[in-house]
Scaffold this active site. Structure first.
Site, mmCIF file in Angstrom:
data_model
loop_
_atom_site.group_PDB
_atom_site.id
_atom_site.type_symbol
_atom_site.label_atom_id
_atom_site.label_comp_id
_atom_site.label_asym_id
_atom_site.label_seq_id
_atom_site.Cartn_x
_atom_site.Cartn_y
_atom_site.Cartn_z
ATOM 1 N N ILE A 61 0.961 -1.063 -0.015
ATOM 2 C CA ILE A 61 0.028 0.013 0.117
ATOM 3 C C ILE A 61 0.931 1.268 -0.012
ATOM 4 C CG2 ILE A 61 -0.224 -0.030 2.461
ATOM 5 C CD1 ILE A 61 -2.831 1.231 2.245
ATOM 6 N N SER A 62 0.509 2.136 -0.838
ATOM 7 C CA SER A 62 1.660 3.267 -1.195
ATOM 8 C C SER A 62 1.546 4.317 0.198
ATOM 9 C CB SER A 62 1.403 4.088 -2.495
ATOM 10 O OG SER A 62 1.421 3.302 -3.459
#
Length: 216
Positions: A61-62
């Site tokens: 997840i960025s």
């Protein structure tokens, strides 16, 4: 619950707004979506820190700041139809929905697509259709799209996605080689495409017919 709200507010204030993101719709979306529901339980305490987190299957997840920047570059508006390539945890799709858009999100890894569906359901996010297939080939059934967001590193912009962009629409993607990419925005004006670049980033690879042929 109150502590999570405080964490989100602090995340937006110090990690996002203080670093130049100004779009009110984007800032409100980042405040409203519970990021801790999109990360694995062992990392829940780190959900509002400004770095990427693993979600399994060699995917991440960025970091919140990058999510906010990419969303601001896309500038989704209420009623827009957005195509997302690379669903991941589902968090980016949730942010787009919180901005007022409807989202079709394509994920190539079945287990990750299932994870995203669970996360979105748990967070009460609707208006997202998650599909499991090769996103580099686009999704012509619902084209054209007001915006297209690619959340993985691509060596070049996939031609099918450019073709599915609506007139006046924007495509945002990390474009470059295996080591580093440039965050790129393309805006369509009829049959012409205007390209802008916004600095270096590093993403997991976009695998598919019009992306990388294998992971590195």
């Amino acid at each position: 619950m109150e502590s999570r709200l405080t964490e989100r507010e602090e995340m937006v204030r110090w990690q996002i707004e203080a670093r130049g993101v100004k779009n009110p719709r984007v800032l409100q979306a980042m405040r409203s979506v519970p990021r801790h529901l999109f990360v694995p339980e062992p990392y829940a305490r780190e959900a509002y820190q400004d770095y990427p987190l693993p979600i399994g299957n060699d995917q991440t997840i960025s970091q919140p700041y990058i999510v906010a920047v990419m969303t601001e570059l896309l500038s989704p508006e209420k009623g827009d139809l957005i195509l997302e390539i690379g669903t991941g945890s589902g968090y980016q799709a949730a942010i787009l929905v919180a901005c007022g858009a409807s989202v079709i999100s394509i994920e190539r890894i079945p287990a990750v697509a299932d994870l995203a569906k669970r996360n979105l359901t748990r967070a009460g996010i609707r208006n997202v259709l998650v599909l499991c297939q090769d996103g580099t080939q686009g999704y012509a059934e619902k084209a054209p799209y007001n915006g297209i967001l690619i959340t993985a590193a691509t060596p070049a912009l996939p031609e099918p996605l450019l073709e599915e962009l609506a007139d006046g629409g924007r495509l945002v993607a990390p474009v470059g080689d295996r080591d580093i990419q440039e965050l790129t925005r393309v805006t369509r004006n009829k049959d012409e495409y205007h390209t802008e670049r916004f600095g270096a980033v590093r993403f997991v690879p976009l695998i598919g017919m019009y992306g990388w042929k294998k992971e590195w």
